[in-house]
Design a protein around this motif. Sequence first.
Motif, mmCIF file in Angstrom:
data_model
loop_
_atom_site.group_PDB
_atom_site.id
_atom_site.type_symbol
_atom_site.label_atom_id
_atom_site.label_comp_id
_atom_site.label_asym_id
_atom_site.label_seq_id
_atom_site.Cartn_x
_atom_site.Cartn_y
_atom_site.Cartn_z
ATOM 1 N N ILE A 56 0.781 -1.162 0.078
ATOM 2 C CA ILE A 56 -0.067 0.036 0.048
ATOM 3 C C ILE A 56 0.973 1.184 -0.083
ATOM 4 C CG2 ILE A 56 -1.963 1.219 1.128
ATOM 5 C CD1 ILE A 56 -3.006 -1.239 2.132
ATOM 6 N N VAL A 57 0.622 1.845 -1.342
ATOM 7 C CA VAL A 57 1.668 3.059 -1.222
ATOM 8 C C VAL A 57 1.282 4.319 -0.429
ATOM 9 C CG1 VAL A 57 2.896 4.593 -2.874
ATOM 10 C CG2 VAL A 57 2.689 2.129 -3.477
ATOM 11 N N GLU A 58 -0.183 4.467 -0.593
ATOM 12 C CA GLU A 58 -1.081 5.613 -0.125
ATOM 13 C C GLU A 58 -2.427 5.319 0.210
ATOM 14 O OE1 GLU A 58 0.861 9.038 -2.649
ATOM 15 O OE2 GLU A 58 -0.897 10.188 -1.771
ATOM 16 N N ALA A 59 -2.757 5.588 1.217
ATOM 17 C CA ALA A 59 -4.216 5.595 1.698
ATOM 18 C C ALA A 59 -4.841 7.007 2.158
ATOM 19 C CB ALA A 59 -4.477 4.622 2.638
ATOM 20 N N GLY A 60 -6.199 7.088 1.591
ATOM 21 C CA GLY A 60 -6.579 8.171 2.529
ATOM 22 C C GLY A 60 -8.108 8.616 1.858
ATOM 23 N N THR A 61 -8.534 9.682 1.991
ATOM 24 C CA THR A 61 -9.926 9.873 1.603
ATOM 25 C C THR A 61 -9.708 10.052 0.048
ATOM 26 O OG1 THR A 61 -9.603 12.319 1.588
ATOM 27 C CG2 THR A 61 -10.428 11.109 3.572
ATOM 28 N N PRO A 62 -10.954 10.137 -0.669
ATOM 29 C CA PRO A 62 -11.042 10.533 -2.108
ATOM 30 C C PRO A 62 -10.221 11.817 -2.425
ATOM 31 C CG PRO A 62 -13.123 9.313 -1.649
ATOM 32 C CD PRO A 62 -12.271 9.469 -0.332
ATOM 33 N N ASP A 63 -10.493 12.717 -1.574
ATOM 34 C CA ASP A 63 -9.571 13.909 -1.744
ATOM 35 C C ASP A 63 -8.274 13.965 -1.660
ATOM 36 O OD1 ASP A 63 -11.958 15.335 -2.729
ATOM 37 O OD2 ASP A 63 -12.024 16.694 -0.905
ATOM 38 N N ASP A 64 -7.725 12.995 -0.700
ATOM 39 C CA ASP A 64 -6.324 13.021 -0.383
ATOM 40 C C ASP A 64 -5.804 12.264 -1.678
ATOM 41 O OD1 ASP A 64 -6.452 13.956 2.125
ATOM 42 O OD2 ASP A 64 -6.746 11.842 2.955
ATOM 43 N N ILE A 65 -6.492 11.183 -2.250
ATOM 44 C CA ILE A 65 -5.875 10.270 -3.323
ATOM 45 C C ILE A 65 -5.968 11.271 -4.563
ATOM 46 C CG2 ILE A 65 -6.082 8.307 -4.611
ATOM 47 C CD1 ILE A 65 -4.893 8.017 -1.448
ATOM 48 N N PHE A 66 -7.149 11.599 -4.932
ATOM 49 C CA PHE A 66 -7.396 12.138 -6.385
ATOM 50 C C PHE A 66 -6.860 13.628 -6.339
ATOM 51 C CE2 PHE A 66 -10.264 8.442 -6.024
ATOM 52 C CZ PHE A 66 -9.708 7.713 -7.230
ATOM 53 N N GLU A 67 -6.895 14.187 -5.472
ATOM 54 C CA GLU A 67 -6.658 15.923 -5.523
ATOM 55 C C GLU A 67 -5.324 16.156 -5.038
ATOM 56 O OE1 GLU A 67 -9.138 17.196 -7.113
ATOM 57 O OE2 GLU A 67 -10.442 15.682 -6.996
ATOM 58 N N ARG A 68 -4.761 15.269 -3.982
ATOM 59 C CA ARG A 68 -3.553 15.685 -3.418
ATOM 60 C C ARG A 68 -2.593 14.275 -3.366
ATOM 61 N NH1 ARG A 68 -7.366 18.066 -0.347
ATOM 62 N NH2 ARG A 68 -7.649 16.534 1.165
ATOM 63 N N PRO A 69 -2.600 13.600 -4.429
ATOM 64 C CA PRO A 69 -1.677 12.557 -4.253
ATOM 65 C C PRO A 69 -0.028 12.817 -3.986
ATOM 66 C CG PRO A 69 -2.218 13.112 -6.759
ATOM 67 C CD PRO A 69 -2.787 14.114 -5.690
ATOM 68 N N ARG A 70 0.469 12.333 -3.092
ATOM 69 C CA ARG A 70 1.882 12.777 -2.575
ATOM 70 C C ARG A 70 3.105 11.869 -3.320
ATOM 71 N NH1 ARG A 70 1.670 10.762 2.602
ATOM 72 N NH2 ARG A 70 -0.609 9.987 2.355
ATOM 73 N N SER A 71 2.598 10.630 -3.572
ATOM 74 C CA SER A 71 3.818 9.750 -4.200
ATOM 75 C C SER A 71 3.934 9.933 -5.534
ATOM 76 C CB SER A 71 3.887 8.210 -3.723
ATOM 77 O OG SER A 71 2.423 7.860 -4.316
ATOM 78 N N PRO A 72 5.078 10.026 -6.284
ATOM 79 C CA PRO A 72 5.319 10.207 -7.563
ATOM 80 C C PRO A 72 4.636 8.948 -8.392
ATOM 81 C CG PRO A 72 7.307 10.484 -6.587
ATOM 82 C CD PRO A 72 6.326 9.989 -5.920
ATOM 83 N N ARG A 73 4.521 7.569 -7.748
ATOM 84 C CA ARG A 73 4.025 6.618 -8.289
ATOM 85 C C ARG A 73 2.531 6.902 -8.619
ATOM 86 N NH1 ARG A 73 6.111 1.014 -5.521
ATOM 87 N NH2 ARG A 73 6.350 2.366 -3.992
ATOM 88 N N LEU A 74 1.621 7.261 -7.598
ATOM 89 C CA LEU A 74 0.385 7.594 -7.679
ATOM 90 C C LEU A 74 0.019 8.534 -8.477
ATOM 91 C CD1 LEU A 74 -2.598 7.388 -6.911
ATOM 92 C CD2 LEU A 74 -1.982 8.554 -4.536
ATOM 93 N N GLN A 75 1.081 9.631 -8.537
ATOM 94 C CA GLN A 75 0.629 10.737 -9.721
ATOM 95 C C GLN A 75 0.876 10.052 -10.958
ATOM 96 O OE1 GLN A 75 3.513 13.451 -8.323
ATOM 97 N NE2 GLN A 75 2.371 14.085 -6.499
ATOM 98 N N ARG A 76 1.538 9.316 -11.184
ATOM 99 C CA ARG A 76 2.005 8.616 -12.729
ATOM 100 C C ARG A 76 0.981 7.759 -12.719
ATOM 101 N NH1 ARG A 76 6.049 5.002 -12.143
ATOM 102 N NH2 ARG A 76 7.334 6.533 -10.821
ATOM 103 N N PHE A 77 0.328 6.872 -11.866
ATOM 104 C CA PHE A 77 -0.962 6.220 -12.108
ATOM 105 C C PHE A 77 -2.080 7.052 -12.401
ATOM 106 C CE2 PHE A 77 -4.775 4.130 -10.310
ATOM 107 C CZ PHE A 77 -4.617 2.796 -11.282
#
Length: 261
Positions: free
Chosen positions: A235-256
Amino acid sequence: GELQGSVATATEAAEKLPTFKGGSLTVRGLGMAYGDLEVLKDIDLDVKAGTVTCVIGPSGSGKSTLLRCLNRLVEPKAGDVTIDGASILTMKPETLRRRVGMVFQQFNLFPDHTALENVMLALTKVKKMPQAEARRIAETRLADVGLASRMDHRPSSLSGGQQQRVAIARALAMAPEVILFDEVTSALDPELVKGVLNLMSDLGRRGMTMVVVTHEMGFARKVADQVVFMDEGRIVEAGTPDDIFERPRSPRLQRFLNEVL
Ligand code: ADP
Ligand code: MG
Protein backbone atom coordinates in the motif's frame (compact mmCIF):
# COMPACT_ATOMS: atom_id res chain seq x y z
CA GLY A 1 -53.18 2.14 8.08
CA GLU A 2 -53.71 4.54 5.22
CA LEU A 3 -50.95 6.93 6.27
CA GLN A 4 -48.36 4.16 6.48
CA GLY A 5 -49.41 2.93 3.06
CA SER A 6 -48.90 6.29 1.41
CA VAL A 7 -45.52 6.77 3.08
CA ALA A 8 -44.37 3.39 1.81
CA THR A 9 -45.50 4.25 -1.71
CA ALA A 10 -43.72 7.57 -1.70
CA THR A 11 -40.37 6.01 -0.78
CA GLU A 12 -40.56 2.61 -2.44
CA ALA A 13 -38.54 3.33 -5.58
CA ALA A 14 -35.57 4.87 -3.83
CA GLU A 15 -35.58 2.79 -0.66
CA LYS A 16 -35.81 -0.75 -1.88
CA LEU A 17 -32.80 -2.07 -0.02
CA PRO A 18 -32.93 -2.90 3.67
CA THR A 19 -30.23 -1.61 5.99
CA PHE A 20 -27.20 -3.73 6.77
CA LYS A 21 -24.97 -4.13 9.77
CA GLY A 22 -21.47 -4.22 8.36
CA GLY A 23 -18.55 -5.35 10.49
CA SER A 24 -15.06 -3.90 10.86
CA LEU A 25 -12.01 -5.35 9.19
CA THR A 26 -8.37 -5.00 10.19
CA VAL A 27 -5.31 -6.23 8.32
CA ARG A 28 -1.94 -6.34 10.07
CA GLY A 29 1.43 -7.16 8.53
CA LEU A 30 -0.16 -9.24 5.80
CA GLY A 31 2.26 -11.02 3.50
CA MET A 32 1.67 -13.43 0.63
CA ALA A 33 3.84 -15.15 -1.97
CA TYR A 34 3.26 -17.46 -4.92
CA GLY A 35 6.35 -19.64 -4.64
CA ASP A 36 9.29 -17.25 -4.70
CA LEU A 37 7.20 -14.37 -5.99
CA GLU A 38 6.36 -12.01 -3.13
CA VAL A 39 3.00 -10.53 -4.00
CA LEU A 40 1.92 -8.80 -0.78
CA LYS A 41 4.36 -7.12 1.56
CA ASP A 42 3.49 -5.98 5.07
CA ILE A 43 -0.02 -4.75 4.35
CA ASP A 44 -1.81 -2.82 7.12
CA LEU A 45 -5.38 -1.72 6.55
CA ASP A 46 -8.31 -0.60 8.69
CA VAL A 47 -11.84 -0.71 7.33
CA LYS A 48 -14.42 0.70 9.71
CA ALA A 49 -17.82 -0.91 10.03
CA GLY A 50 -20.26 0.31 7.38
CA THR A 51 -17.66 2.01 5.19
CA VAL A 52 -16.53 1.56 1.60
CA THR A 53 -12.82 1.13 0.81
CA CYS A 54 -11.77 1.24 -2.83
CA VAL A 55 -8.49 -0.39 -3.83
CA ILE A 56 -6.84 0.99 -6.95
CA GLY A 57 -3.50 0.32 -8.61
CA PRO A 58 -1.83 -1.05 -11.71
CA SER A 59 -2.40 -4.58 -13.02
CA GLY A 60 -0.29 -7.09 -11.10
CA SER A 61 0.05 -4.89 -8.01
CA GLY A 62 -1.61 -7.51 -5.78
CA LYS A 63 -5.17 -6.18 -5.49
CA SER A 64 -6.89 -9.51 -6.21
CA THR A 65 -4.45 -11.39 -3.99
CA LEU A 66 -5.23 -9.00 -1.14
CA LEU A 67 -8.98 -9.66 -1.49
CA ARG A 68 -8.32 -13.41 -1.72
CA CYS A 69 -6.38 -13.31 1.53
CA LEU A 70 -9.26 -11.54 3.26
CA ASN A 71 -11.48 -14.61 2.91
CA ARG A 72 -8.66 -17.17 2.67
CA LEU A 73 -9.18 -18.18 -0.92
CA VAL A 74 -5.39 -18.08 -0.62
CA GLU A 75 -3.48 -18.52 2.62
CA PRO A 76 -1.51 -15.52 3.84
CA LYS A 77 2.16 -16.23 4.56
CA ALA A 78 2.39 -13.63 7.30
CA GLY A 79 0.24 -11.33 9.38
CA ASP A 80 -3.38 -11.48 10.42
CA VAL A 81 -6.85 -10.33 9.39
CA THR A 82 -9.68 -9.79 11.86
CA ILE A 83 -13.42 -9.32 11.37
CA ASP A 84 -14.99 -7.49 14.31
CA GLY A 85 -11.92 -8.46 16.28
CA ALA A 86 -11.98 -12.19 15.44
CA SER A 87 -9.02 -13.59 13.51
CA ILE A 88 -9.95 -15.24 10.22
CA LEU A 89 -6.96 -17.56 10.61
CA THR A 90 -8.68 -19.48 13.39
CA MET A 91 -12.21 -19.22 12.00
CA LYS A 92 -13.97 -22.27 10.59
CA PRO A 93 -14.14 -22.05 6.77
CA GLU A 94 -17.97 -22.10 6.78
CA THR A 95 -18.03 -19.28 9.31
CA LEU A 96 -15.62 -17.22 7.22
CA ARG A 97 -17.61 -17.86 3.99
CA ARG A 98 -20.72 -16.64 5.79
CA ARG A 99 -19.13 -13.53 7.32
CA VAL A 100 -17.12 -12.37 4.30
CA GLY A 101 -18.87 -12.44 0.91
CA MET A 102 -17.14 -12.04 -2.44
CA VAL A 103 -18.26 -10.98 -5.89
CA PHE A 104 -16.05 -11.67 -8.91
CA GLN A 105 -15.51 -10.19 -12.35
CA GLN A 106 -16.79 -13.37 -14.03
CA PHE A 107 -19.92 -13.75 -11.83
CA ASN A 108 -19.14 -17.44 -11.01
CA LEU A 109 -22.79 -18.48 -11.23
CA PHE A 110 -23.82 -22.10 -11.81
CA PRO A 111 -24.97 -22.13 -15.46
CA ASP A 112 -27.45 -25.01 -15.06
CA HIS A 113 -29.32 -23.36 -12.19
CA THR A 114 -31.80 -20.50 -12.21
CA ALA A 115 -31.07 -17.18 -10.52
CA LEU A 116 -33.22 -18.29 -7.58
CA GLU A 117 -31.41 -21.63 -7.29
CA ASN A 118 -28.02 -19.94 -7.49
CA VAL A 119 -28.88 -17.80 -4.48
CA MET A 120 -30.58 -20.67 -2.62
CA LEU A 121 -27.61 -23.01 -3.06
CA ALA A 122 -25.37 -20.74 -0.98
CA LEU A 123 -27.92 -20.90 1.84
CA THR A 124 -28.71 -24.60 1.74
CA LYS A 125 -25.07 -25.71 1.28
CA VAL A 126 -23.05 -23.27 3.39
CA LYS A 127 -25.69 -22.31 5.95
CA LYS A 128 -27.47 -25.72 5.89
CA MET A 129 -30.75 -23.84 5.75
CA PRO A 130 -34.04 -25.66 5.02
CA GLN A 131 -35.30 -25.22 1.42
CA ALA A 132 -38.39 -23.18 2.28
CA GLU A 133 -36.48 -20.64 4.34
CA ALA A 134 -33.69 -20.45 1.77
CA ARG A 135 -36.27 -19.79 -0.94
CA ARG A 136 -37.89 -17.00 1.05
CA ILE A 137 -34.55 -15.25 1.66
CA ALA A 138 -33.36 -15.78 -1.92
CA GLU A 139 -36.59 -14.28 -3.31
CA THR A 140 -36.26 -11.28 -1.01
CA ARG A 141 -32.63 -10.65 -1.93
CA LEU A 142 -33.28 -11.00 -5.66
CA ALA A 143 -36.14 -8.50 -5.33
CA ASP A 144 -33.78 -6.19 -3.39
CA VAL A 145 -31.40 -6.05 -6.36
CA GLY A 146 -34.23 -5.50 -8.85
CA LEU A 147 -34.57 -9.06 -10.20
CA ALA A 148 -38.01 -10.03 -8.89
CA SER A 149 -39.17 -10.82 -12.43
CA ARG A 150 -36.04 -12.75 -13.44
CA MET A 151 -35.73 -15.33 -10.68
CA ASP A 152 -36.53 -18.32 -12.85
CA HIS A 153 -34.02 -17.43 -15.56
CA ARG A 154 -30.73 -19.21 -16.02
CA PRO A 155 -27.58 -17.06 -16.24
CA SER A 156 -27.36 -17.51 -20.03
CA SER A 157 -30.69 -15.72 -20.51
CA LEU A 158 -29.72 -12.79 -18.28
CA SER A 159 -27.61 -9.77 -19.24
CA GLY A 160 -24.16 -9.43 -17.71
CA GLY A 161 -25.50 -6.73 -15.42
CA GLN A 162 -28.34 -8.97 -14.27
CA GLN A 163 -25.93 -11.87 -13.71
CA GLN A 164 -23.77 -9.63 -11.56
CA ARG A 165 -26.87 -8.63 -9.57
CA VAL A 166 -27.59 -12.33 -8.96
CA ALA A 167 -24.03 -12.71 -7.68
CA ILE A 168 -24.53 -9.71 -5.39
CA ALA A 169 -27.89 -11.08 -4.17
CA ARG A 170 -26.14 -14.40 -3.47
CA ALA A 171 -23.51 -12.63 -1.40
CA LEU A 172 -26.16 -10.59 0.46
CA ALA A 173 -28.24 -13.68 1.20
CA MET A 174 -25.56 -14.95 3.56
CA ALA A 175 -25.98 -11.80 5.69
CA PRO A 176 -22.24 -11.14 5.59
CA GLU A 177 -20.44 -8.50 7.63
CA VAL A 178 -18.12 -7.59 4.76
CA ILE A 179 -18.42 -7.97 0.98
CA LEU A 180 -15.35 -8.00 -1.28
CA PHE A 181 -15.77 -6.92 -4.91
CA ASP A 182 -13.04 -7.74 -7.45
CA GLU A 183 -13.44 -5.64 -10.61
CA VAL A 184 -17.09 -6.64 -10.81
CA THR A 185 -17.92 -4.30 -13.68
CA SER A 186 -14.86 -5.02 -15.84
CA ALA A 187 -16.55 -7.75 -17.89
CA LEU A 188 -19.78 -5.82 -18.44
CA ASP A 189 -20.90 -4.02 -21.57
CA PRO A 190 -20.46 -0.29 -20.97
CA GLU A 191 -24.19 0.45 -20.79
CA LEU A 192 -24.62 -2.07 -17.94
CA VAL A 193 -21.85 -0.75 -15.72
CA LYS A 194 -23.73 2.15 -14.18
CA GLY A 195 -26.63 0.07 -12.86
CA VAL A 196 -24.27 -2.28 -11.00
CA LEU A 197 -22.22 0.62 -9.61
CA ASN A 198 -25.43 2.31 -8.43
CA LEU A 199 -26.47 -0.87 -6.63
CA MET A 200 -23.05 -1.05 -4.94
CA SER A 201 -23.30 2.59 -3.95
CA ASP A 202 -26.72 1.88 -2.39
CA LEU A 203 -25.29 -1.07 -0.45
CA GLY A 204 -22.59 1.18 0.94
CA ARG A 205 -25.07 3.86 1.91
CA ARG A 206 -27.14 1.24 3.71
CA GLY A 207 -24.37 0.16 6.03
CA MET A 208 -22.60 -2.71 4.30
CA THR A 209 -18.83 -2.84 4.81
CA MET A 210 -17.26 -3.13 1.38
CA VAL A 211 -13.77 -3.53 -0.04
CA VAL A 212 -13.94 -2.76 -3.74
CA VAL A 213 -11.11 -3.34 -6.22
CA THR A 214 -12.02 -1.16 -9.17
CA HIS A 215 -10.84 0.71 -12.25
CA GLU A 216 -13.88 2.98 -11.97
CA MET A 217 -12.19 6.11 -10.63
CA GLY A 218 -15.49 8.04 -10.68
CA PHE A 219 -16.99 5.44 -8.35
CA ALA A 220 -13.96 5.52 -6.04
CA ARG A 221 -14.07 9.29 -5.93
CA LYS A 222 -17.79 9.52 -5.21
CA VAL A 223 -18.58 6.47 -3.11
CA ALA A 224 -15.42 5.52 -1.19
CA ASP A 225 -14.85 6.56 2.39
CA GLN A 226 -11.24 5.45 1.93
CA VAL A 227 -9.11 4.89 -1.17
CA VAL A 228 -6.05 2.64 -1.10
CA PHE A 229 -3.41 2.79 -3.83
CA MET A 230 -1.33 -0.39 -4.27
CA ASP A 231 1.83 -0.90 -6.28
CA GLU A 232 4.20 -3.87 -6.30
CA GLY A 233 2.50 -5.60 -3.39
CA ARG A 234 2.48 -2.64 -1.03
CA ILE A 235 0.00 0.00 0.00
CA VAL A 236 1.77 3.10 -1.26
CA GLU A 237 -0.85 5.61 -0.19
CA ALA A 238 -4.24 5.54 1.55
CA GLY A 239 -6.64 8.33 2.41
CA THR A 240 -9.90 10.01 1.56
CA PRO A 241 -10.87 10.33 -2.11
CA ASP A 242 -9.73 13.98 -1.89
CA ASP A 243 -6.33 12.95 -0.47
CA ILE A 244 -5.79 10.41 -3.21
CA PHE A 245 -7.26 12.15 -6.25
CA GLU A 246 -6.66 15.83 -5.47
CA ARG A 247 -3.47 15.68 -3.38
CA PRO A 248 -1.53 12.56 -4.38
CA ARG A 249 1.84 12.65 -2.64
CA SER A 250 3.90 9.83 -4.15
CA PRO A 251 5.24 10.03 -7.71
CA ARG A 252 3.95 6.50 -8.33
CA LEU A 253 0.37 7.48 -7.53
CA GLN A 254 0.72 10.70 -9.54
CA ARG A 255 1.95 8.69 -12.52
CA PHE A 256 -0.86 6.13 -12.13
CA LEU A 257 -3.53 8.84 -12.01
CA ASN A 258 -2.05 10.52 -15.06
CA GLU A 259 -2.40 7.25 -16.95
CA VAL A 260 -5.97 6.38 -15.90
CA LEU A 261 -7.74 9.72 -15.57
P1 ADP B 1 -3.92 -7.43 -9.50
O1 ADP B 1 -5.22 -7.97 -9.07
O2 ADP B 1 -3.54 -6.13 -8.87
O3 ADP B 1 -3.80 -7.35 -11.01
P2 ADP B 1 -2.87 -9.98 -8.62
O4 ADP B 1 -3.11 -10.08 -7.15
O5 ADP B 1 -3.79 -10.73 -9.52
O6 ADP B 1 -2.77 -8.44 -9.03
O7 ADP B 1 -1.39 -10.48 -8.95
C1 ADP B 1 -0.27 -10.04 -8.23
C2 ADP B 1 0.95 -10.79 -8.75
O8 ADP B 1 0.81 -12.17 -8.44
C3 ADP B 1 1.16 -10.71 -10.25
O9 ADP B 1 2.53 -10.65 -10.49
C4 ADP B 1 0.58 -12.01 -10.75
O10 ADP B 1 1.20 -12.40 -11.95
C5 ADP B 1 0.90 -12.96 -9.62
N1 ADP B 1 -0.09 -14.05 -9.48
C6 ADP B 1 -1.42 -13.90 -9.32
N2 ADP B 1 -2.03 -15.08 -9.17
C7 ADP B 1 -1.05 -16.01 -9.24
C8 ADP B 1 -1.03 -17.44 -9.17
N3 ADP B 1 -2.15 -18.16 -8.97
N4 ADP B 1 0.16 -18.06 -9.29
C9 ADP B 1 1.30 -17.36 -9.48
N5 ADP B 1 1.35 -16.02 -9.56
C10 ADP B 1 0.20 -15.35 -9.45
MG1 MG C 1 -6.95 -8.42 -10.14
